[in-house]
Design a protein around this motif. Structure first.
Motif, short mmCIF file in Angstrom:
data_model
loop_
_atom_site.label_atom_id
_atom_site.label_comp_id
_atom_site.label_asym_id
_atom_site.label_seq_id
_atom_site.Cartn_x
_atom_site.Cartn_y
_atom_site.Cartn_z
N ARG A 85 0.74 -1.25 -0.03
CA ARG A 85 -0.17 -0.05 -0.08
C ARG A 85 0.88 1.19 -0.16
O ARG A 85 1.85 1.18 0.54
CB ARG A 85 -0.97 -0.01 1.32
CG ARG A 85 -1.96 -1.02 1.15
CD ARG A 85 -3.05 -0.88 2.28
NE ARG A 85 -4.01 -2.06 2.27
CZ ARG A 85 -3.73 -3.33 3.01
NH1 ARG A 85 -2.75 -3.43 3.51
NH2 ARG A 85 -4.60 -4.06 2.62
N LYS A 86 0.35 2.25 -0.75
CA LYS A 86 0.92 3.45 -0.72
C LYS A 86 0.95 4.28 0.49
O LYS A 86 -0.37 4.66 0.99
CB LYS A 86 0.45 4.28 -1.85
CG LYS A 86 1.22 5.56 -2.17
CD LYS A 86 0.82 5.99 -3.64
CE LYS A 86 1.49 7.38 -3.92
NZ LYS A 86 0.98 8.00 -5.30
N PHE A 87 2.05 5.02 1.06
CA PHE A 87 1.91 5.81 2.13
C PHE A 87 2.62 7.00 2.17
O PHE A 87 3.76 6.99 1.56
CB PHE A 87 2.43 5.27 3.40
CG PHE A 87 1.54 3.94 3.94
CD1 PHE A 87 0.39 4.16 5.11
CD2 PHE A 87 1.62 2.67 3.50
CE1 PHE A 87 -0.28 3.39 5.19
CE2 PHE A 87 0.80 1.85 3.97
CZ PHE A 87 -0.16 2.03 4.84
N THR A 119 -2.64 -0.91 8.12
CA THR A 119 -2.34 -2.18 7.77
C THR A 119 -3.04 -3.23 8.44
O THR A 119 -4.02 -4.06 8.00
CB THR A 119 -0.94 -2.53 7.89
OG1 THR A 119 -0.29 -1.51 6.94
CG2 THR A 119 -0.51 -3.99 6.93
N LEU A 120 -3.19 -3.05 9.77
CA LEU A 120 -3.86 -4.20 10.55
C LEU A 120 -5.54 -3.83 10.28
O LEU A 120 -6.14 -4.97 10.18
CB LEU A 120 -3.75 -3.98 11.96
CG LEU A 120 -2.25 -4.43 12.51
CD1 LEU A 120 -2.09 -4.12 13.99
CD2 LEU A 120 -2.01 -5.70 12.07
N LEU A 150 6.55 -7.55 11.93
CA LEU A 150 5.79 -7.30 13.03
C LEU A 150 4.08 -7.69 12.64
O LEU A 150 3.68 -7.97 13.46
CB LEU A 150 5.77 -5.88 13.54
CG LEU A 150 5.16 -5.49 14.66
CD1 LEU A 150 5.44 -6.14 16.11
CD2 LEU A 150 5.16 -3.74 14.88
N ILE A 151 3.77 -6.95 11.58
CA ILE A 151 2.41 -7.28 11.06
C ILE A 151 1.96 -8.78 10.91
O ILE A 151 1.22 -9.09 11.34
CB ILE A 151 2.15 -6.46 9.65
CG1 ILE A 151 2.53 -4.80 9.96
CG2 ILE A 151 0.96 -6.73 9.00
CD1 ILE A 151 1.36 -4.16 10.65
N THR A 185 2.29 5.68 16.55
CA THR A 185 1.81 5.44 15.31
C THR A 185 2.57 6.02 14.08
O THR A 185 2.79 5.13 13.01
CB THR A 185 0.41 5.46 15.18
OG1 THR A 185 0.00 4.91 13.83
CG2 THR A 185 0.11 7.17 15.02
N GLY A 186 3.31 7.15 14.30
CA GLY A 186 4.10 8.02 13.21
C GLY A 186 3.01 7.96 11.99
O GLY A 186 2.13 8.64 12.04
N SER A 187 3.53 7.49 11.01
CA SER A 187 2.70 7.66 9.61
C SER A 187 1.43 6.83 9.72
O SER A 187 0.63 6.97 8.44
CB SER A 187 3.61 7.16 8.62
OG SER A 187 4.00 5.82 8.48
N GLY A 188 1.21 5.92 10.68
CA GLY A 188 -0.05 4.99 10.65
C GLY A 188 -0.01 3.91 9.93
O GLY A 188 -0.95 3.15 9.82
N ILE A 189 1.13 3.28 9.45
CA ILE A 189 1.41 2.36 8.60
C ILE A 189 0.87 0.99 9.33
O ILE A 189 0.28 0.29 8.81
CB ILE A 189 2.62 2.14 8.14
CG1 ILE A 189 3.72 1.96 9.33
CG2 ILE A 189 3.01 3.23 7.15
CD1 ILE A 189 5.15 1.47 8.75
#
Length: 280
Positions: A81-83, A130-131, A99-100, A122-126
């Motif tokens: 996915r693009k972030f 993703t979860l 980790l995911i 969370t930072g950028s929320g990735i």
């Protein structure tokens, strides 16, 4: 100049400066914002004058300033996915995908019908995004927090970009977090300030130091989370951490001290990377 010719020229420029040549292909693909298949099907297409100019400007920026790919184009991919990426958030790391995997593995084996998940730092929320997108078997509510308002702005934009419903809260760890959770997950700052001079300039100059470094030899955030987690976990709740390669024994001691059973898993490179904590 067509795309293939531009990549060959860029590779030559990078080779002369002893830079990684694979960046040439990925930079052009990212700049054109195309999928891998689409890009490879168009290698003979001509670049416009503006595209060619922009491409070599970015190549030279990487050479002269060691600018990472994600900061050259303003985004990166994580879990396909693009972030969006800026100087206010960490660029995604491949290790975090592992980790995911561990969380998804746990969710798949679980007999729960729903999960309430908290992503701290969370930072950028990735991780949160993703979860939310990947856990499909159960109903999932995801809350994500960060102390940085600027990071949360980017995280919210990424949630919109990826059509993920996330509750974002500006908070210093648990300070403003209501309720209890089935899963707490975090990739917090974990590099000791003593190790600052061992990092490459393309990390030090582009990733926010707020997201990199922690006191107590990198263990500050782990300690704070573990010590307070019991007030924010449901019965049989679980914690997932990304950790530094040399922090296994320290995280196990923290877990033991706070009545958690701690298992540490290695990443694809054979380094200790993922800690999983459950109540005794």
């Amino acid at each position: 100049m067509n795309r293939r010719q531009a990549i060959i020229k860029a590779c030559l420029l990078l080779r002369r400066q002893e830079k990684e040549e694979s960046l040439a292909k990925f930079l052009l693909m990212y700049m054109l914002d195309e999928s891998s298949q689409e890009f490879h099907n168009k290698l003979s297409d001509e670049l416009t004058t503006a595209q060619e100019k922009r491409y070599f400007e970015l190549i030279n920026k990487h050479i002269s300033e060691n600018t990472p790919l994600s900061h050259l184009v303003g985004f990166d991919y994580f879990y396909d996915r693009k972030f969006k990426v800026t100087k206010d958030v960490l660029s995604p790391r491949i290790e975090t995908e592992e980790l995911i995997y561990k969380v998804l593995e746990y969710a798949k084996k679980s007999n729960k019908d729903s999960f309430r998940i908290l992503d701290l730092c969370t930072g950028s929320g990735i991780i949160a995004i993703t979860l939310k997108k990947e856990i499909s078997k159960q109903t999932t509510e995801v809350v994500a927090s960060d102390i940085s308002e600027k990071a949360l702005i980017i995280a919210n934009e990424n949630a919109i970009l990826n059509k993920a419903e996330i509750t974002f809260i500006q908070s210093d760890l648990f300070d403003k977090i209501p309720g209890k959770f089935d899963i707490i997950i975090s990739n917090p700052p974990y590099i000791s300030y003593h190790d600052k001079n061992t990092l490459e300039n393309n990390v030090l100059n582009y990733d926010p130091h707020l997201a990199l470094f922690a006191d107590e030899e990198g263990m500050y955030f782990y300690r704070k989370i573990i010590e307070n987690a019991k007030n924010h976990l449901v019965n049989n709740g679980i914690i997932f951490f990304e950790i530094g390669y040399d922090q296994k024994e320290k995280i196990q001691k923290l877990g033991e001290k706070n009545n958690f059973i701690t298992k540490v898993h290695k990443d694809i490179n054979g380094r200790d990377r993922i800690a999983v904590l459950t109540f005794k």
